[in-house]
Design a protein around this motif. Sequence first.
Motif, PDB file in Angstrom:
ATOM      1  N   CYS E  80      18.018 -18.069  10.266  1.00  0.00           N
ATOM      2  CA  CYS E  80      17.281 -18.938   9.336  1.00  0.00           C
ATOM      3  C   CYS E  80      17.406 -20.394   9.777  1.00  0.00           C
ATOM      4  CB  CYS E  80      17.831 -18.765   7.917  1.00  0.00           C
ATOM      5  SG  CYS E  80      16.972 -19.814   6.720  1.00  0.00           S
ATOM      6  N   GLU E  81      16.371 -20.880  10.481  1.00  0.00           N
ATOM      7  CA  GLU E  81      16.400 -22.230  11.061  1.00  0.00           C
ATOM      8  C   GLU E  81      16.759 -23.302  10.034  1.00  0.00           C
ATOM      9  OE1 GLU E  81      12.587 -23.595  12.349  1.00  0.00           O
ATOM     10  OE2 GLU E  81      13.395 -25.309  13.465  1.00  0.00           O
ATOM     11  N   TYR E  82      16.066 -23.288   8.911  1.00  0.00           N
ATOM     12  CA  TYR E  82      16.293 -24.330   7.903  1.00  0.00           C
ATOM     13  C   TYR E  82      17.744 -24.319   7.417  1.00  0.00           C
ATOM     14  CZ  TYR E  82      15.717 -27.429   3.978  1.00  0.00           C
ATOM     15  OH  TYR E  82      15.846 -28.491   3.125  1.00  0.00           O
ATOM     16  N   CYS E  83      18.234 -23.120   7.090  1.00  0.00           N
ATOM     17  CA  CYS E  83      19.578 -22.983   6.523  1.00  0.00           C
ATOM     18  C   CYS E  83      20.643 -23.366   7.553  1.00  0.00           C
ATOM     19  CB  CYS E  83      19.800 -21.551   6.048  1.00  0.00           C
ATOM     20  SG  CYS E  83      18.407 -20.892   5.117  1.00  0.00           S
ATOM     21  N   ILE E  84      20.409 -23.025   8.802  1.00  0.00           N
ATOM     22  CA  ILE E  84      21.360 -23.400   9.859  1.00  0.00           C
ATOM     23  C   ILE E  84      21.473 -24.922   9.929  1.00  0.00           C
ATOM     24  CG2 ILE E  84      21.697 -23.441  12.371  1.00  0.00           C
ATOM     25  CD1 ILE E  84      20.271 -20.602  12.335  1.00  0.00           C
ATOM     26  N   HIS E  85      20.318 -25.585   9.950  1.00  0.00           N
ATOM     27  CA  HIS E  85      20.348 -27.050  10.027  1.00  0.00           C
ATOM     28  C   HIS E  85      20.996 -27.669   8.793  1.00  0.00           C
ATOM     29  CE1 HIS E  85      18.462 -28.205  13.776  1.00  0.00           C
ATOM     30  NE2 HIS E  85      17.566 -27.264  13.624  1.00  0.00           N
ATOM     31  N   SER E  86      20.593 -27.214   7.616  1.00  0.00           N
ATOM     32  CA  SER E  86      21.095 -27.874   6.407  1.00  0.00           C
ATOM     33  C   SER E  86      22.589 -27.620   6.203  1.00  0.00           C
ATOM     34  CB  SER E  86      20.290 -27.473   5.175  1.00  0.00           C
ATOM     35  OG  SER E  86      20.356 -26.097   4.932  1.00  0.00           O
ATOM     36  N   HIS E  87      23.051 -26.411   6.473  1.00  0.00           N
ATOM     37  CA  HIS E  87      24.467 -26.127   6.226  1.00  0.00           C
ATOM     38  C   HIS E  87      25.364 -26.590   7.383  1.00  0.00           C
ATOM     39  CE1 HIS E  87      24.029 -24.289   2.318  1.00  0.00           C
ATOM     40  NE2 HIS E  87      22.881 -23.816   2.769  1.00  0.00           N
ATOM     41  N   THR E  88      24.832 -26.706   8.589  1.00  0.00           N
ATOM     42  CA  THR E  88      25.628 -27.309   9.662  1.00  0.00           C
ATOM     43  C   THR E  88      25.829 -28.801   9.355  1.00  0.00           C
ATOM     44  OG1 THR E  88      24.784 -25.721  11.289  1.00  0.00           O
ATOM     45  CG2 THR E  88      25.757 -27.733  12.164  1.00  0.00           C
ATOM     46  N   ALA E  89      24.766 -29.435   8.879  1.00  0.00           N
ATOM     47  CA  ALA E  89      24.881 -30.850   8.486  1.00  0.00           C
ATOM     48  C   ALA E  89      25.885 -30.998   7.338  1.00  0.00           C
ATOM     49  CB  ALA E  89      23.513 -31.385   8.072  1.00  0.00           C
ATOM     50  N   ALA E  90      25.828 -30.076   6.376  1.00  0.00           N
ATOM     51  CA  ALA E  90      26.750 -30.136   5.239  1.00  0.00           C
ATOM     52  C   ALA E  90      28.193 -29.918   5.683  1.00  0.00           C
ATOM     53  CB  ALA E  90      26.354 -29.087   4.194  1.00  0.00           C
ATOM     54  N   ALA E  91      28.389 -28.974   6.608  1.00  0.00           N
ATOM     55  CA  ALA E  91      29.746 -28.712   7.106  1.00  0.00           C
ATOM     56  C   ALA E  91      30.291 -29.952   7.810  1.00  0.00           C
ATOM     57  CB  ALA E  91      29.746 -27.502   8.047  1.00  0.00           C
ATOM     58  N   ARG E  92      29.443 -30.599   8.597  1.00  0.00           N
ATOM     59  CA  ARG E  92      29.892 -31.823   9.275  1.00  0.00           C
ATOM     60  C   ARG E  92      30.233 -32.919   8.264  1.00  0.00           C
ATOM     61  NH1 ARG E  92      25.563 -31.177  14.172  1.00  0.00           N
ATOM     62  NH2 ARG E  92      27.051 -30.506  15.780  1.00  0.00           N
ATOM     63  N   ALA E  93      29.404 -33.039   7.262  1.00  0.00           N
ATOM     64  CA  ALA E  93      29.657 -34.063   6.245  1.00  0.00           C
ATOM     65  C   ALA E  93      30.976 -33.796   5.520  1.00  0.00           C
ATOM     66  CB  ALA E  93      28.501 -34.104   5.245  1.00  0.00           C
ATOM     67  N   LYS E  94      31.388 -32.528   5.480  1.00  0.00           N
ATOM     68  CA  LYS E  94      32.641 -32.174   4.792  1.00  0.00           C
ATOM     69  C   LYS E  94      33.826 -32.097   5.745  1.00  0.00           C
ATOM     70  CE  LYS E  94      30.323 -29.942   0.936  1.00  0.00           C
ATOM     71  NZ  LYS E  94      29.584 -28.755   0.523  1.00  0.00           N
ATOM     72  N   GLY E  95      33.626 -32.517   6.993  1.00  0.00           N
ATOM     73  CA  GLY E  95      34.782 -32.641   7.883  1.00  0.00           C
ATOM     74  C   GLY E  95      34.852 -31.703   9.079  1.00  0.00           C
ATOM     75  N   MET E  96      33.827 -30.904   9.312  1.00  0.00           N
ATOM     76  CA  MET E  96      33.871 -30.032  10.494  1.00  0.00           C
ATOM     77  C   MET E  96      33.763 -30.885  11.761  1.00  0.00           C
ATOM     78  SD  MET E  96      31.452 -26.777  11.539  1.00  0.00           S
ATOM     79  CE  MET E  96      29.975 -27.764  11.878  1.00  0.00           C
ATOM     80  N   ASN E  97      34.800 -30.863  12.579  1.00  0.00           N
ATOM     81  CA  ASN E  97      34.737 -31.618  13.837  1.00  0.00           C
ATOM     82  C   ASN E  97      34.266 -30.699  14.972  1.00  0.00           C
ATOM     83  OD1 ASN E  97      36.948 -30.070  14.708  1.00  0.00           O
ATOM     84  ND2 ASN E  97      38.410 -31.578  13.925  1.00  0.00           N
ATOM     85  N   GLU E  98      34.148 -31.255  16.171  1.00  0.00           N
ATOM     86  CA  GLU E  98      33.576 -30.490  17.279  1.00  0.00           C
ATOM     87  C   GLU E  98      34.429 -29.285  17.673  1.00  0.00           C
ATOM     88  OE1 GLU E  98      30.283 -30.809  18.556  1.00  0.00           O
ATOM     89  OE2 GLU E  98      30.448 -31.823  16.619  1.00  0.00           O
TER      90      GLU E  98
END
Lengths: 132, 132, 132, 132, 132, 132
Positions: E80-98
């Motif tokens: 799911c392209e949309y969900c991948i983008h939105s939740h990857t962005a959300a994970a990063r905003a919540k502290g997911m580092n590389e």
Amino acid sequence: MGTVRLLSDEEVSAEALAVFEDIRTVRGTDFINNFWRALAHDPALLKATWERLKEVMAPGALDPLVKEMIYVAVSSTNGCEYCIHSHTAAARAKGMNEQMYGELLAVIGMANQTNAIVSALQVPVDDAFREE
Amino acid sequence: MGTVRLLSDEEVSAEALAVFEDIRTVRGTDFINNFWRALAHDPALLKATWERLKEVMAPGALDPLVKEMIYVAVSSTNGCEYCIHSHTAAARAKGMNEQMYGELLAVIGMANQTNAIVSALQVPVDDAFREE
Amino acid sequence: MGTVRLLSDEEVSAEALAVFEDIRTVRGTDFINNFWRALAHDPALLKATWERLKEVMAPGALDPLVKEMIYVAVSSTNGCEYCIHSHTAAARAKGMNEQMYGELLAVIGMANQTNAIVSALQVPVDDAFREE
Amino acid sequence: MGTVRLLSDEEVSAEALAVFEDIRTVRGTDFINNFWRALAHDPALLKATWERLKEVMAPGALDPLVKEMIYVAVSSTNGCEYCIHSHTAAARAKGMNEQMYGELLAVIGMANQTNAIVSALQVPVDDAFREE
Amino acid sequence: MGTVRLLSDEEVSAEALAVFEDIRTVRGTDFINNFWRALAHDPALLKATWERLKEVMAPGALDPLVKEMIYVAVSSTNGCEYCIHSHTAAARAKGMNEQMYGELLAVIGMANQTNAIVSALQVPVDDAFREE
Amino acid sequence: MGTVRLLSDEEVSAEALAVFEDIRTVRGTDFINNFWRALAHDPALLKATWERLKEVMAPGALDPLVKEMIYVAVSSTNGCEYCIHSHTAAARAKGMNEQMYGELLAVIGMANQTNAIVSALQVPVDDAFREE
């Protein structure tokens, strides 16, 4: 456009660059496709993925063209746009002609069709098909 | 066990029985596997499915064993227990040995792995892979 | 057999029991199927799932039988054994006869077939199909 | 953009053109959508797919609108962009209004949700749901 | 580009606007992403989806970052392209580092790989893994 | 019951037995679960799969319990019975309690629900979510 930026040769780590060089040697081309440039953010993941792919797709009991067609079948079932394009191109480069491609599409379509119907009917497996 | 009862030769319609007879002739065996006995509740669907399967899986530009392995790859990706068992048995009957099977498993695993990683990264397709 | 034990009426919390009672009232039967007995380990999840299901599957612009057949189509595509059995039973209870079931199977099969072929071909969407 | 070029009427074989003409007659429009123009590279696959689709989607025990909504449900579960667009457009053309569409979306969402939760819990099928 | 037009604040109903306001309050931003603007065509579906998402993704026994990574894993598996983008962005905003992201990708890839191989082999579940 | 027989310690090759011994050492138990006994037919595939799994699931930026829950989420989405049972058991062994499990189920359900609805609506990705 992806979730990470594609890295140029100049931007990647020494470990990642060594993988790029191996890809170039094995494939006999200077071209590094986007998948590897995206994976290069994590050199260990890049290396593990490439090393395994190189081994799995090498000639063996199955020839490389058959392996590419199997890859296309899985990727089409999963709807992976990138993988469909890259492995369809690879299959063509390894000799898949239009007649073979048409038959590949027909099998992919048939398998997905009967998978869904069998699933809907929950058909019990015949004893004859089970490993003895 | 399924959502419909499996029908015996005595229970099916004349149209369905004619399909059973064609399956027996084409395959050179008296055995009718459960999928067809479940589909026989709808003779038109039974007939359309068998007629198409017979055509798609016949020898052509791809040999029948390659087609069976592609079928196994799709069925494994979809998790269709029945189809995995029936087409793995068919692939073996057509000559798939243990080394070929091991390589088939490895390609199925690799394709599903990279499909998921590419999907997670949303890697943009290289222009080089697109049809001109 | 599942990852959690199925809970009897005597074992569940008061909150879960209230959900069971609502299921019984809405469905006009004393029978509580296994899904709810498994979910009862987490009364909040049980309640949220039931409340939403009750609303979504209620008569509206689409009739309940159509909704059940859509549910069967999704469940068959996902290969969810439990859901296929429970919603096929529900569709039958709501009036799905054998001819309707045969057509449902045919559409499920056709859709999965063309989905896979379109996916393999990566056909670009016609402008005519896009929302204006 | 796809893995094959879309073929114009002038480029396709006589067999493929005959299929295009039948599509035009059955649908009462001159418009041929991209799926058929991509499939036309393999006239036999084009013909088999169209002939079967025409039969499966014709009015029967289920009306064509219900069939289109089932198609949308399967396509959404598989994530097939092209099929979602083409069959949502077809459903609207056959009378799906916004309220019906909202309910369709709700059922698709609910079914995928409970499929996943049931799958995670591996809930055993109730005897009451099995075919006797 | 989607199957429905994205609605602006001026175009939505009062019920939908109230949901938008709650999203803004809970997230502490004026930004309303496209998913909600598409869902706003059906205010009841919008409200039900948001209310449930808000509850499910709130801090609990699992922290919100872990929940976002699980969301990315499911979305990547479904493609799911949309969900991948939105939740990857959300994970990063919540502290997911590389480094965390690299490990997440590796687990997603490994799980999809072994799922497919296990499925192909139809390995029977060990008694030791079953709930007692 | 699977497509291959499960091999005992006495039946496997020296290379496969060495992998079994490493599994025993790393996990601190004599127990070898069925997946490895099925894979042992192809010692090279067994070794490659175990070596990679050991590395991917080891403690890192993500803790092993989080990795197991991600594995359960992927496996539930794919409907892989064996993987769901084995990784749910592993997650519990690593500390997943009932509250955590309930939240995991809720996120898996929510993600699959919104994936399907977003897919049906073909919502375009917000610029704000894309990598710059």
